[in-house]
Scaffold this active site. Structure first.
Site, PDB file in Angstrom:
ATOM      1  N   HIS A 161     -25.765   9.261  27.284  1.00 37.41           N
ATOM      2  CA  HIS A 161     -25.687  10.209  26.163  1.00 37.41           C
ATOM      3  C   HIS A 161     -27.014  10.335  25.408  1.00 37.41           C
ATOM      4  O   HIS A 161     -27.120  11.166  24.496  1.00 37.41           O
ATOM      5  CB  HIS A 161     -24.597   9.793  25.173  1.00 37.41           C
ATOM      6  CG  HIS A 161     -23.210   9.819  25.741  1.00 37.41           C
ATOM      7  ND1 HIS A 161     -22.714  10.903  26.430  1.00 37.41           N
ATOM      8  CD2 HIS A 161     -22.224   8.890  25.732  1.00 37.41           C
ATOM      9  CE1 HIS A 161     -21.470  10.653  26.817  1.00 37.41           C
ATOM     10  NE2 HIS A 161     -21.157   9.432  26.422  1.00 37.41           N
ATOM     11  N   ASP A 197     -18.665   8.583  34.769  1.00 36.01           N
ATOM     12  CA  ASP A 197     -18.124   8.156  33.480  1.00 36.01           C
ATOM     13  C   ASP A 197     -17.152   9.229  32.973  1.00 36.01           C
ATOM     14  O   ASP A 197     -17.300  10.410  33.309  1.00 36.01           O
ATOM     15  CB  ASP A 197     -19.282   7.995  32.498  1.00 36.01           C
ATOM     16  CG  ASP A 197     -18.897   7.377  31.171  1.00 36.01           C
ATOM     17  OD1 ASP A 197     -19.118   6.180  30.996  1.00 36.01           O
ATOM     18  OD2 ASP A 197     -18.382   8.118  30.304  1.00 36.01           O
ATOM     19  N   HIS A 199     -16.934  10.503  30.134  1.00 34.12           N
ATOM     20  CA  HIS A 199     -17.601  11.406  29.191  1.00 34.12           C
ATOM     21  C   HIS A 199     -18.764  12.095  29.891  1.00 34.12           C
ATOM     22  O   HIS A 199     -19.467  11.482  30.705  1.00 34.12           O
ATOM     23  CB  HIS A 199     -18.127  10.628  27.975  1.00 34.12           C
ATOM     24  CG  HIS A 199     -17.078   9.906  27.209  1.00 34.12           C
ATOM     25  ND1 HIS A 199     -16.726   8.605  27.484  1.00 34.12           N
ATOM     26  CD2 HIS A 199     -16.302  10.308  26.178  1.00 34.12           C
ATOM     27  CE1 HIS A 199     -15.767   8.222  26.648  1.00 34.12           C
ATOM     28  NE2 HIS A 199     -15.492   9.241  25.847  1.00 34.12           N
ATOM     29  N   ASP A 281     -14.489   4.158  32.077  1.00 32.19           N
ATOM     30  CA  ASP A 281     -13.602   4.652  31.026  1.00 32.19           C
ATOM     31  C   ASP A 281     -12.709   5.791  31.502  1.00 32.19           C
ATOM     32  O   ASP A 281     -11.914   6.320  30.726  1.00 32.19           O
ATOM     33  CB  ASP A 281     -14.377   5.057  29.766  1.00 32.19           C
ATOM     34  CG  ASP A 281     -15.655   5.813  30.055  1.00 32.19           C
ATOM     35  OD1 ASP A 281     -15.919   6.127  31.226  1.00 32.19           O
ATOM     36  OD2 ASP A 281     -16.403   6.074  29.105  1.00 32.19           O
TER      37      ASP A 281
END
Length: 340
Positions: A161, A197, A199, A281
């Site tokens: 990120h 991931d 996200h 996740d």
């Protein structure tokens, strides 16, 4: 397969986390790394300790102003009256502010807002050391891949990120982007980044947005109701970019079908090397689960990615169920190894 870690990850133990208006305990804790090391141990893999990433390597991806902020801002923050233990901004510059501003950010509070995307990246006294240790792991894994091998980097804190000049979402240095750039510098003409991931890898997408030499592919939960909210949609193309957002509740078959699409795009791109930002996740047992991938799903994903038979650097990203992380890492790496 080689594996790498750095003990300074334990110096980063963030406390602050804001969720729907409530301050609660942060999920990105040192226990994550302990669980992942246990998973490596179960596979008979002893991770090697790496050196922290040098500034010249970080400057390949990040701006000097941002690196200066990460390294030095906490001491300035701590010197303020009534300062909290961590840097958490209370303001971020809006586009309107930036369009009319005549001065760069000066005060540490101003710089904190300018160099962070959200409140999910608190900066403590040990964050810088942990971050360059994690980045060193990513570089070491890339160096193995540059020689035709495969390696796993236990990166903590994670990185996908983080933009060139901004932290966000538990991430400070973009480890996967560093690995991709290291591979390019070592002679790979084209590098693919396959982010699984849950996200969207928004920082990695942003860093390589205009570059046709690095393909960024991300399989993630629908950002219309999930972090990072503003990017990660299928229509975002860039010079070489593919987003595959998944509906909430997507389980193994839908997720693995998206992975098949991603792998087909990678084959068409014909990269010389691969970077895998590996998040767990997407697990069905995550505390903030959006997707519902099983242990077997992660093994099948590892096998599918391994079948690409590319030199590969795997960089750890998210996954916050500390009771399960080691098992999921075992499953993924087992599948990956069986395909090689």
């Amino acid at each position: 397969m080689k594996a790498f870690h750095h003990p300074d990850e334990a110096q980063h133990a963030p406390q602050f986390f804001l969720m729907r208006g409530t301050v609660r305990a942060n999920f990105e804790v040192p226990a994550r790394a302990a669980s992942l090391r246990a998973g490596l141990d179960a596979l008979g893999l002893k991770p090697e300790e790496t050196k922290p990433a040098p500034r010249e390597a970080l400057l390949k991806i990040h701006t000097p102003e941002y690196l200066d902020f990460l390294e030095h801002a906490h001491a300035e923050w701590a010197a303020m009256p009534e300062a909290g233990a961590e840097i958490v901004p209370n303001i971020h510059p809006t586009p309107e502010m930036l369009a009319q501003s005549s001065r760069p950010a000066g005060h540490v509070i101003s710089r904190a807002g300018a160099h962070t995307a959200d409140a999910a990246c608190p900066i403590g006294a040990g964050t810088w050391q942990a971050s360059i240790g994690a980045a060193g792991c990513a570089l070491a894994a890339a160096d193995v891949a540059a020689k035709g091998g495969m390696a796993y980097a236990l990166c903590r804190p994670p990185g996908h990120h983080a933009y060139a000049g901004r932290a966000g979402g538990h991430c400070y240095i973009n480890n996967s982007a560093l690995a991709a750039q290291r591979l390019r510098d070592a002679g790979a003409q084209r590098v693919a980044v396959l982010d699984i991931d849950s996200h969207h890898g928004n920082g990695t997408q942003g860093i390589f947005w205009d570059r046709p030499d690095v393909l960024t592919v991300s399989i993630h939960g629908d950002p219309s109701r999930y972090y990072p909210w503003y990017v990660g949609f299928a229509e975002e193309k860039g010079a070489a970019n593919l987003n595959l957002p998944q509906p909430f509740g997507t389980s193994d078959e839908g997720w693995l079908a998206a992975l098949d699409t991603a792998i087909a795009a990678i084959r068409q791109f014909k990269p010389d090397a691969l970077v895998v930002p590996l998040g767990f996740d997407a697990s069905e047992f995550e505390p903030l689960a959006a997707l519902k991938v099983t242990e077997e799903g992660f093994k099948r994903a590892g096998h599918a990615i391994g079948r690409l038979k590319l030199p590969t650097a795997i960089c750890q990203e998210g996954g916050y169920n500390v009771d399960l992380l080691g098992t999921l890492l075992q499953r993924f790496l087992t599948g990956f190894g069986e395909a090689r």
